[in-house]
Enzyme design. Structure first.
Site, PDB file in Angstrom:
ATOM      1  N   GLY A 501      58.284 112.545  59.963  1.00  0.00           N
ATOM      2  CA  GLY A 501      57.425 112.466  58.788  1.00  0.00           C
ATOM      3  C   GLY A 501      57.047 113.820  58.232  1.00  0.00           C
ATOM      4  O   GLY A 501      57.386 114.158  57.093  1.00  0.00           O
ATOM      5  N   ALA A 502      56.348 114.607  59.031  1.00  0.00           N
ATOM      6  CA  ALA A 502      55.821 115.874  58.523  1.00  0.00           C
ATOM      7  C   ALA A 502      56.937 116.763  57.983  1.00  0.00           C
ATOM      8  O   ALA A 502      56.830 117.336  56.893  1.00  0.00           O
ATOM      9  CB  ALA A 502      55.040 116.593  59.617  1.00  0.00           C
ATOM     10  N   LEU A 597      50.873 122.576  60.811  1.00  0.00           N
ATOM     11  CA  LEU A 597      50.403 122.581  59.426  1.00  0.00           C
ATOM     12  C   LEU A 597      48.887 122.516  59.339  1.00  0.00           C
ATOM     13  O   LEU A 597      48.283 123.080  58.433  1.00  0.00           O
ATOM     14  CB  LEU A 597      51.006 121.386  58.673  1.00  0.00           C
ATOM     15  CG  LEU A 597      52.531 121.436  58.552  1.00  0.00           C
ATOM     16  CD1 LEU A 597      53.084 120.046  58.260  1.00  0.00           C
ATOM     17  CD2 LEU A 597      52.952 122.423  57.480  1.00  0.00           C
ATOM     18  N   GLN A 605      46.543 114.220  66.863  1.00  0.00           N
ATOM     19  CA  GLN A 605      47.779 113.559  67.282  1.00  0.00           C
ATOM     20  C   GLN A 605      48.110 113.861  68.734  1.00  0.00           C
ATOM     21  O   GLN A 605      48.585 112.995  69.476  1.00  0.00           O
ATOM     22  CB  GLN A 605      48.940 113.997  66.400  1.00  0.00           C
ATOM     23  CG  GLN A 605      48.876 113.415  65.019  1.00  0.00           C
ATOM     24  CD  GLN A 605      50.262 113.355  64.399  1.00  0.00           C
ATOM     25  OE1 GLN A 605      51.107 112.593  64.829  1.00  0.00           O
ATOM     26  NE2 GLN A 605      50.486 114.180  63.417  1.00  0.00           N
ATOM     27  N   GLU A 672      55.177 112.357  68.287  1.00  0.00           N
ATOM     28  CA  GLU A 672      55.733 111.694  69.463  1.00  0.00           C
ATOM     29  C   GLU A 672      55.558 112.517  70.736  1.00  0.00           C
ATOM     30  O   GLU A 672      55.280 111.977  71.798  1.00  0.00           O
ATOM     31  CB  GLU A 672      57.236 111.415  69.266  1.00  0.00           C
ATOM     32  CG  GLU A 672      57.575 110.705  67.954  1.00  0.00           C
ATOM     33  CD  GLU A 672      57.428 109.190  68.029  1.00  0.00           C
ATOM     34  OE1 GLU A 672      56.735 108.697  68.927  1.00  0.00           O
ATOM     35  OE2 GLU A 672      57.998 108.510  67.159  1.00  0.00           O
TER      36      GLU A 672
END
Lengths: 705, 331, 273
Positions: A501-502, A597, A605, A672
């Site tokens: 995603g990122a 980021l 996370q 993850e």
């Protein structure tokens, strides 16, 4: 104004919506005139439906329709759908398969009517006992045995050998928001789905193909996702059923799974039996490593999580063997579950390494460093960046690893045995094709920008990091950046899956912003002494509005490198000697994941992944009744995700890592890797505390008796 | 959830009358268990009589001990100064159960009448003699890790889920009940809940129209040395694998009286009478605690998946007694 | 090999990129705020003090969309159909009187969500096992999923939507943003309602299972970390925001600023934002 917001710990820009209850999840959209749907499910694991008696339900107050395979619209399942169960035939393949749905005026009426349905089955023998079925495994498609060197020879002739088998049970995602779909048809050929989707365009494409619609005529809206962890990646049966029901009753339909239904509606993490064989020299150099996984899939559909991946990339073992065997069972198909394969695989590998260290009387941190590979053992490619050694060193220092006693059962306080454990993690870093549009607006000198793409936010902070990247590239304050995501009508994007995603979203946003700056520059002949901002360019070019689009692709050079995030996890576990209750009192993770980021959302996370790992280690287990194939763990009262008191102090360290090859922004992703290696760190700490090596998760109190 | 008539009772007589008239009516107090069961289609009353506006909500000292109103909330009970000072074992037991939110809703009377959490009872697709007599016991030959090791029958191996009741059993509470005839009677706690026997559908000895009004706990000398220990699969908000309410009356190192009850091991809170008898008159030592625990768990008859409860029970009883000797302070 | 095939193709056929128009229709945010009657500086004020990052255009967009959907007059919606066991009930919700006919089976949670447009309270399990539906009734935190709406006659209900005072966030809400006490946000309304009520319980001196001395007289408590954790254990969070939730609550409870911990390997100090 901060001109370099990338990497800053800014608060989530959607935070205030979430703390005020204004963030809309699928069931929160005020859709007018919606009817309420309630599923009913099979009560046998294999066979056929002979008869469904729905008369009482149909006559029950408020009921509009009962839809089963007998009257459901015929559709063409697309291969993007997950798990079948879309009411097309009488066959039953697992216990709890969707077999029908009641649509009523109110939720109470629909739920009641669903209880009035009676079904007769022709029952068939079901394969539901993994302890029996695991011997029937075959090689899964695309996962042939992987050999490097001569494993058997090297292993047999080695001085030090370890041959142990590890078990992980079925686990469930248990996102806090139950899966739900609100389906609204606009005529016969246009469909709006309010549906929490990790892969917005994936659900759009699958549903469009299933109903024979043009993709652009299916709109998936999902501004916020109430947790997904892989289970909201694909379109499961209920998504299609909601749309079919809405077509049937010619009204918008709201369909939410109950918590109990989630256990056999939206996939699961399969149980794995992992045999690990490791050999080494006396001074701790690995000579051979094998990782052999046996698991299960659905009766007619295959899915295997790659447990052996970790053993292919983590350590330098000249001879290696990685195999998979999969046995079909009458259980819902497994699916992607947080760090698929890596989390469970690392439990086996990192437990085995700890066992080897104990055997060799070498500190487990040092044993790992000793076997650090110079390049990727699996592909021979150089690492784009790899900080595992740094993770181990920095993590150990922050944790106070030097205080660990090598001999188990050496530390006791009152009734508690205390131990330290370490476990490492790895997760591949990838970028996927993603497009983005930037819209700039000049309102009498006040320039703002909106970025649009069909990305999604599981709670990872997608909105925020996109705004940070756009702000920095455009030279605008973060507060002047709008972010529109979670809508398939926006430019197509990768999913919030597999830690892509990122990197996918942010590189696309970066590219489109750069492109805007270049194009604006070309529209003006003003020369700037220092690099201009988008605001200055808009003014100079005298533009009120400007927009452009970029279609970002992965870097070609990225292919020449092996790119992974790495981490080292350190756990201090207290085990009550009387009760067998174990608790992780302190946890430190050190992670090398390229550019961070936003450390605030990234930390969330990382600790979130670690807490998943702690649950995996200590309390989470889904149990099937081996007679009938029903789950006996159906609720939060039976399936124990960690509670607040289960979690102690958590510390997060990011290794400063600049990766020039993985993608333009050097992002590797943190979604993850945070869970990988965690269960092993906990289990290894339990061994250090108690001297008991437990190879079967979870470590509930009974395991200590 | 089936359709039902909602009746809000303003006075006791009306509440009892409503229940007496309808065999399928049930009282509604905190609702934390019955609403859950109705959503699961396990409980199917066609009328709920809301008794929350009745006045049995006081907690007070009486000549014989302390009286807990049946409608007082669990939170209020656990935190009442009388209870904290005189019955710390009960406070701990209540606070070990459920969550803050649920304890704010749940009433003392309702806590007594919680139904088992057995997964086969909760899943209407499964056989269960408690839910549907005659369908068989799903757990007996099924997954029975959470189930009974004492007092079970071929018909049912379920356990009672309450923590509060384990303490009440140890403290020899009495349950005061008002019958349809308006008369009040008292049921000794040991006689309140039932073993499954041939009628597992019955959890307790209440009649359909009995209304619990209060729970009385006799005076005791256990306040200085008691402890409620709960062993569970996670640190909080989980039902017990095994729990122990332990209370000692100790004088000069000698045990004058001992009370031990176990939760999570039987269809009702399980009084460890053998262990209690053994401990009376003995020195309050860990060796004696272990011996008492050993003695009590000898009679356990575990099932396929809950053999661990025998050893865990031994350790838990000994540990709870030790903690009680330490003044009941949490570890 | 064995590169995971976790990509778009595997999850359905995405539309051809070329066929998707880049100039997609979007809601005009400005217009929406105009329609809501929120102009100029008051827009900033309206959203004020919500984020140290300042007001974002995104925030405006999302809020505007949400507010535009919400019922503006505060009235309850009538039931869609005639109900068999209707119960008339009047209660106060977030300070305003509500009167409605409910199905006797309707929970307070569903009444808030379906009939009062208060969708902030979440249905995480509907069985009292997760805490996402936590609201405050007559000063106590309770589970709205196990509370029948019919029993709420005369009750005073506060939901997540009622915690802010005018434009000012409740300190617990602000602390949750500052300490990132959530990820997906779904359990958050319940966590926050629970935390707000917990502060009052601590002031009253209520005990918990981890209270060291249960016999000690109740007095206003300075809760330890484990006390806060135990008292918040009725609110599950699958994203695992617990350590951040703890910090947020501790900051409000103690009035002392809590560190936000993460480190970069090259710096020795914990970075505090």
């Amino acid at each position: 104004m901060n001109m370099n917001p990338i990497g800053e710990a800014i608060d989530r820009i959607d935070g205030f919506l979430k703390v005020t209850g204004r963030a809309n999840y699928a069931m929160d959209f005020p859709v007018e005139n919606a009817a309420h749907a309630f599923l009913f499910k099979s009560e046998t694991a294999a066979g056929k439906i002979l008869k469904i008696d729905s008369k009482a339900a149909e006559e029950s107050e408020g009921v509009i329709a009962v839809m089963t395979h007998l009257n459901a619209p015929k559709i063409t399942p697309s291969r993007g759908l997950r798990g079948g169960a879309i009411l097309q035939d009488a066959d039953i393949e697992y216990f709890g398969e969707n077999i029908g749905v009641v649509v009523a005026e109110t939720f109470e009426q629909a739920r009641n009517a669903a209880n009035l349905i009676t079904v007769q089955y022709e029952k068939a023998a079901a394969k539901v006992d993994f302890s029996k079925e695991n011997s029937n495994g075959t090689v899964p498609r695309g996962r042939e045995d992987m050999r490097r060197g001569k494993f058997e020879e090297a292993f047999e002739s080695a001085e030090i050998k370890l041959d142990e088998t590890y078990f992980t049970p079925i686990e469930h995602h248990q996102a806090m928001a139950p899966h739900a779909t609100v389906a609204v048809w606009d005529g016969d050929d246009k469909l709006i789905l309010y549906n929490e989707s990790q892969i917005v365009n994936g659900v759009q494409g699958a549903v469009a193909a299933t109903f024979g619609l043009k993709p652009e005529n299916v709109r998936v809206i999902t501004p916020h996702i109430g947790g997904g962890f892989g289970s909201k990646g694909g379109a499961w049966g209920h998504v299609v059923i909601a749309a079919m029901a809405a077509k049937l009753v010619k009204r918008p339909v709201k369909l939410a799974l109950t918590r109990n239904m989630m256990i056999n509606s939206v996939g699961l993490r399969q149980a794995n039996i992992q045999r690990m064989r490791i050999s080494a020299t006396k001074d701790g150099k690995l000579t051979a490593l094998s990782h052999e996984t046996t698991t299960h899939c659905a009766i007619n559909e295959e899915f295997v999580e790659p447990c052996g991946d970790v053993s292919e990339h983590m350590y330098d073992a000249p001879n290696s063997l990685v195999t998979y065997r999969v046995a079909p069972m009458n259980v819902i198909i497994p699916t992607y579950t947080r760090a698929p394969g890596k989390s469970t695989g690392s439990f086996a590998l990192e437990s085995a390494i700890d066992e080897l260290a104990h055997k060799l009387k070498i500190d487990p941190v040092e044993l790992r460093i000793k076997n650090e590979p110079e390049k990727d053992p699996a592909t021979g490619k150089p690492w784009s960046s790899r900080s595992l050694v740094k993770c181990l060193r920095k993590g150990a220092a922050a944790f106070g690893w030097e205080k660990r006693k090598m001999e188990p059962r050496s530390t006791k306080e009152g009734d508690f045995l205390i131990g330290f454990g370490v476990g490492c993690g790895i997760y591949p870093a990838r970028q996927r094709e993603t497009s983005a549009v930037i819209k700039l607006k000049n309102d009498d000198g006040k320039v703002s920008a909106t970025v649009e793409l069909a990305a999604s936010d599981l709670g990872t902070g997608t909105h925020t990091i996109i705004a940070q990247v756009a702000a920095e590239t455009l030279g605008l304050p973060v507060s002047d950046i709008g972010v529109k995501i979670g809508d398939s009508a926006l430019p197509p994007a990768a999913g919030s899956v597999g830690s892509v995603g990122a990197s996918s979203f942010c590189n696309a946003v970066y590219e489109v912003c750069l492109k805007a700056m270049e194009q604006l520059q070309a529209k003006t002949n003003v020369e700037f002494i220092k690099a201009p901002t988008a605001a200055e360019l808009m003014q100079a070019a005298n533009l009120k509005d400007f927009q452009t689009r970029a279609d970002a692709k992965p870097l070609e050079i990225a292919d020449k490198y092996a790119s992974h995030s790495f981490n080292a996890n350190f756990a201090e576990v207290w085990v009550n000697e009387s009760t067998g209750m174990a608790r992780v009192k302190r946890f430190v993770s050190a992670t090398g994941a390229g550019r961070i980021l936003n450390p605030k959302t990234s930390r969330s996370q990382m600790i979130g992944g670690a807490i998943w790992g702690i649950g995996q280690a200590l309390s989470e287990e889904s149990v099937l009744d081996p007679r009938w194939g029903n789950f006996v763990t159906r609720s939060f009262a039976d399936y124990h995700i960690p509670s607040n008191l289960d979690i102690g102090d958590m510390e997060t360290i990011f290794i400063d890592e600049q990766d020039k090859f993985v993608n333009k922004l050097g992002i590797k992703g943190v979604g993850e890797v945070g869970i990988v290696g965690v269960a092993a760190a906990v289990v290894n700490a339990v061994f250090n505390a108690t001297g008991k090596r437990i190879r079967s998760l979870p470590l509930t109190p009974d395991k200590f008796v | 959830m089936r359709p039902f008539k909602y009746t809000r009772a303003a006075e006791t007589a009306k509440a009892v009358e409503a229940i007496s008239k309808n065999k399928n009516a049930r009282f509604l107090a905190g609702g934390t268990n019955i609403i859950d069961l109705m959503k699961e289609d396990v409980a199917r009353p066609d009328e709920l009589v809301d008794i929350n506006r009745l006045s049995f909500d006081q907690i007070k000292a009486t000549s014989g001990g302390i009286s807990l109103g049946a409608l007082a909330k669990n939170t209020e009970t656990a935190n009442h100064p009388l209870v904290r000072q005189n019955l710390p074992l009960l406070s701990q037991a209540i606070l070990a159960g459920a969550s803050g939110q649920i304890r704010n809703m749940a009433t003392n009377g309702g806590n007594l009448n919680q139904r088992t959490r057995c997964t086969y009872f909760y899943d209407t697709a499964m056989p269960c003699n408690k839910r549907e007599p005659g369908t068989g016991c799903g757990a007996m030959e099924g997954i029975n890790r959470m189930h009974a090791v004492f007092g079970w029958s071929e018909k049912c191996v379920a356990v009672h889920p309450s923590d509060m009741c384990v303490a009440l059993a140890a403290l020899d509470a009495n349950v005061k009940v008002q019958g349809a005839d308006g008369k009040t009677r008292s049921i000794a706690f040991a006689d309140y809940h039932r073993l499954p026997g041939d009628s597992p559908e019955l959890d307790n000895n209440l009649k359909h129209d009995d209304l619990i009004t209060e729970i009385e706990i006799p005076k005791n000398n256990f306040a200085a040395n008691s402890y409620y220990l709960k062993v569970r699969d996670r640190a909080s908000y989980a039902f017990a694998l095994v729990s122990v309410a332990a209370a000692l009356d100790v004088s000069g190192g000698k045990i004058k009286d001992a009370r031990i009850a176990l939760g999570g091991v039987a269809h009702k809170p399980w009084r460890a009478l053998e262990a209690e008898k053994f401990l009376k008159g003995k020195d309050a030592t860990e060796a004696n605690f272990k011996a008492a625990a050993e003695m009590e768990m000898k009679a356990a008859k575990p099932l396929e998946h809950n053999k661990f409860k025998v050893e865990l029970g031994k350790r838990a009883v000994a540990r709870a007694l030790t903690m009680a000797m330490n003044g009941g302070k949490t570890a | 090999m064995n590169e995971e095939k976790f990509d778009l193709e595997d999850c359905g056929n995405p539309p051809d990129m070329a066929t998707v128009e880049s100039d997609v229709l979007t809601v005009d945010e400005e217009k929406l705020l105009d329609e809501l009657g929120i102009f100029g500086e008051s827009r900033r004020k309206f959203l004020g003090q919500v984020s140290t990052a300042g007001l974002s255009v995104l925030a405006m967009q999302l809020l505007a969309e949400n507010e535009a959907f919400a019922a503006s007059n505060g009235d309850v919606k009538t039931a869609a159909v005639k109900l068999e066991n209707a119960v008339k009930v009047s209660m106060k919700v977030n300070g305003s009187a509500k009167s409605l006919d409910v199905d006797s089976r309707m929970t307070l949670l569903d009444a808030l969500r379906e009939r009062m447009d208060l969708t902030g309270s979440k249905k995480g399990c509907d069985h009292g096992q997760c805490g996402a539906c936590t609201v405050i009734v007559d000063g106590q935190r309770v589970l709205s999923c196990l509370t029948l709406a019919a029993t709420c006659e005369g009750a005073d209900v506060t939901t997540i939507e009622g915690l802010a005072t005018g434009e000012k966030l409740h300190p617990v809400q602000a602390a949750f943003i500052k300490h990132d006490g959530f990820q997906c946000g779904y359990c958050t309304p319940g966590q926050i309602c629970s935390a707000v009520a917990l502060m009052e319980e601590a002031k009253r001196g209520d005990a918990s299972y981890v209270t060291e001395n249960i016999q000690a007289k109740a007095r206003s408590l300075n809760l330890s970390d484990d006390e806060i954790r135990e008292r918040m254990s009725g609110n599950l969070c699958r994203c695992g925001a617990y350590p951040n939730i703890l910090r947020a609550i501790k900051e409000v409870h103690t009035g002392k600023e809590q560190a936000q911990g993460w480190k970069f390997s090259e710096s020795s100090e914990t970075e505090v934002a």
